[in-house]
Design a protein around this motif. Structure first.
Motif, PDB file in Angstrom:
ATOM      1  N   LEU A  17      -3.606 -10.776   3.262  1.00  0.00           N
ATOM      2  CA  LEU A  17      -3.276  -9.407   3.647  1.00  0.00           C
ATOM      3  C   LEU A  17      -2.333  -9.457   4.838  1.00  0.00           C
ATOM      4  N   TRP A  33      -3.572  -2.247  -5.831  1.00  0.00           N
ATOM      5  CA  TRP A  33      -4.384  -1.363  -5.008  1.00  0.00           C
ATOM      6  C   TRP A  33      -5.003  -0.283  -5.890  1.00  0.00           C
ATOM      7  N   SER A  45       0.826  -1.195   0.000  1.00  0.00           N
ATOM      8  CA  SER A  45       0.000   0.000   0.000  1.00  0.00           C
ATOM      9  C   SER A  45       0.865   1.251   0.000  1.00  0.00           C
ATOM     10  N   VAL A  88      -9.038  -3.209  -3.711  1.00  0.00           N
ATOM     11  CA  VAL A  88      -8.014  -4.065  -4.305  1.00  0.00           C
ATOM     12  C   VAL A  88      -8.595  -4.651  -5.580  1.00  0.00           C
ATOM     13  N   MET A 135      -0.338  -6.940   0.133  1.00  0.00           N
ATOM     14  CA  MET A 135      -1.321  -7.859  -0.419  1.00  0.00           C
ATOM     15  C   MET A 135      -0.614  -8.847  -1.341  1.00  0.00           C
ATOM     16  N   PRO A 161     -10.315  -4.385   1.041  1.00  0.00           N
ATOM     17  CA  PRO A 161      -9.088  -4.889   1.689  1.00  0.00           C
ATOM     18  C   PRO A 161      -9.292  -5.279   3.151  1.00  0.00           C
TER      19      PRO A 161
END
Length: 573
Positions: A326, A355, A309, A362, A316, A376
């Motif tokens: 995750l 993302w 992220s 996602v 992820m 997410p």
């Protein structure tokens, strides 16, 4: 009669006016208003949306679900689409520059296709350039490799990182010209710390988010190498991942890379074939990983999707063990969430996950051609919409400035999904343009075919008759020359190899008549020498000077008793 002018108006019935309009056509001159025509094109590009949402236990009625479906059309840019059909095989990687003006796609057909939204019109949706990133300029070699990864530099949109199934990644400019080619390492060295580059196939790569000159690549030689594009002859740093899996001999394959950098975090994360997930400090040193999870995914499964992220706190992963997980980088031990999701990595090892620009969704694709937008927090699908039914959706990309989703499928199609309300530029700008008026040069059947020096609409028939139909080359404009210069036209006759004596193979009569001693190829060499035995004896050329002075060889005569040869030694008893 008054001097005032009298205006005469001709009333035409509506039916006759429509017939007249059809007869005259829609061709007009000057600048025209495009509002109504653009609305028609938007209506034609509108998708027949089939939205599927995860069943919510808090839903009260079917009316609420129908309202949610209508809201999803405006919440996500999936209401309209534009399709590129520029590849022949699966689209494995997609990238756009920061402004969203240029789209580059990579495929298993070993080519990169360059598309410029500014030059596209609704009737000319095509690539302006095709590049083979693994070919060597000036070489006649036909060796090509599938494209594993392609990405624009996030800081400098004039450079592109292109990775094929080859040990040497390349840096290209935005027009596809090679700027740098990274060196290949010595495959005979055991210690990967001492090699200057990858020794086997490179599988993935990523740019540094803050430094335009730095990129990282991962390969099947169990290394992650950090490069300075200004020095392609040797990597800046090399990270050797030592696998602890049984039977791996300390080596594995790096399958995915991700790099996230901000003032608080600078992380380089890699996934490997042995199931491990490794994280390093992006600023170094790289001697030891900052954190490592040995069994993040099942061993010997290809983890194709890996994204960090923008905050650098969440990771992820999409593994080959049919799971999406995750992770929290602050507690890098156990996954926060795990959900079952069918994998395509065994067939398409570049299938990715990404993302959204806001970081609240996602994005990934499925084997049946559906686009999934996940939450997410729960990893549940908030929206599922088919893009290429029956054909796997391999690569996905959500552009921040355009707010448009670009997908690549196994059937070679690239879809640009957008919404006329929330998207800007890109495919929306293309649809606002008027279609390009057709010109005679747009029809290959009526243009000049320079490869044969005759008109493209002509075929010279045997006997010197007049041309009647379009030539094969004009009817098939994609058929040209191979890398070695040979024609791909299946009707073209075989051209014999050029010989030193003529432009074609000479016949036997010509060779026998014009080439001296050519008949010796079919003559027995012993008989050829014996022909000159009497001449050499009677008129010696080299030994005539001492023929009278040399002694004559006299051989001993055998007696009758010695005709059978010398006595054999008696065997010892």
């Amino acid at each position: 009669m008054s001097n005032e002018s009298v205006a005469l108006e001709l009333e035409v019935p509506d039916e006759d006016q429509e017939a007249l309009q059809r007869f005259l056509g829609t061709t007009s001159f000057g600048k025209q208003t495009k509002g109504a025509e653009a609305d028609d094109r938007f209506e034609q590009s509108k998708r027949q949306i089939v939205v599927t949402k995860q069943a919510d236990s808090n839903s009260d009625s079917d009316d609420d679900n129908s309202d949610d479906d209508s809201d999803d059309e405006d919440e996500y840019p999936v209401s309209h689409e534009m399709v590129f059909k520029t590849h022949d095989r699966a689209v494995t990687s997609i990238t756009l520059d920061a402004s969203g003006g240029r789209l580059v796609t990579g495929s298993n057909d070993c080519t990169l296709k360059f598309h410029d939204f500014a030059s596209l019109t609704p009737s000319t949706i095509r690539a302006f350039k095709s590049v083979d990133p693994s070919s060597v300029k000036g070489s006649a070699s036909a060796e090509t490799h599938p494209v594993n990864h392609v990405s624009f530099n996030p800081i400098s949109p004039s450079t592109i990182l292109a990775i094929t199934a080859h040990p040497q990644p390349r840096i290209l400019d935005r027009n596809g010209e090679t700027l740098a080619e990274f060196v290949k390492g010595d495959m005979y060295l055991r210690d990967m710390h001492h090699t200057k580059g990858h020794i086997s196939e490179v599988t993935c790569g990523v740019w540094h988010p803050l430094d335009r000159n730095i990129c990282a690549t991962g390969g099947t030689d169990s290394t992650v190498r950090i490069w300075d594009v200004n020095n392609p002859r040797q990597q800046k740093n090399v990270i050797v991942h030592k696998s602890r899996a049984a039977g791996s001999a300390g080596r594995t394959r790096i399958t995915a890379l991700a790099w996230a950098a901000n003032p608080q975090h600078n992380l380089l994360v890699a996934a490997a074939l042995d199931g491990s997930l490794v994280m390093w400090d992006g600023n170094g040193p790289y001697t030891r990983p900052a954190a490592e999870i040995r069994d993040a995914h099942t061993k010997d499964t290809w983890t194709s999707g890996l994204q960090v992220s923008s905050t650098g706190q969440l990771v992820m992963t999409r593994g080959g063990d049919d799971t999406i997980k995750l992770w929290d980088t602050r507690k890098f031990k156990q996954p926060l969430r795990t959900v079952e999701f069918p994998s395509m990595s065994s067939q398409y090892p570049t299938s990715n996950i990404c993302w959204s620009p806001s970081g609240t969704e996602v994005l990934t694709g499925s084997a049946n051609g559906d686009l999934h937008i996940l939450n997410p927090a729960t990893l549940r699908s908030e929206l599922v919409t088919p893009v290429t039914p029956g054909s796997a959706l391999i690569s996905v990309y959500w552009h921040k400035e355009l707010n448009q989703i670009i997908t690549g499928s196994a059937n070679g199609e690239t879809h640009v999904l957008y919404n006329i309300s929330i998207s800007e530029g890109g495919a929306k700008t293309v649809m606002l343009k008027a279609p390009k008026r057709r010109h005679i040069d747009d029809d290959p059947n009526l243009t000049m075919d320079l490869s044969h020096g005759i008109g493209g609409d002509a075929v010279i028939l045997p006997g010197g008759s007049a041309p009647t139909a379009a030539s094969f080359a004009s009817r098939h404009p994609t058929i040209g020359l191979t890398a070695s210069g040979k024609s791909r036209d299946p009707r073209r006759p075989h051209i014999p190899n050029t010989t030193p004596f003529a432009k074609s193979n000479a016949d036997a009569a010509y060779i026998k008549e014009h080439i001296p001693l050519s008949g010796m190829r079919e003559e027995d060499p012993r008989e050829a020498l014996l022909k000159y035995a009497d001449k050499a004896k009677n008129d010696p050329l080299f030994t005539n000077a001492w023929a009278t002075t040399q002694p004559k060889t006299i051989y001993a005569e055998l007696s009758d008793e010695e005709e059978d040869g010398p006595d054999k030694k008696k065997a010892r008893r």
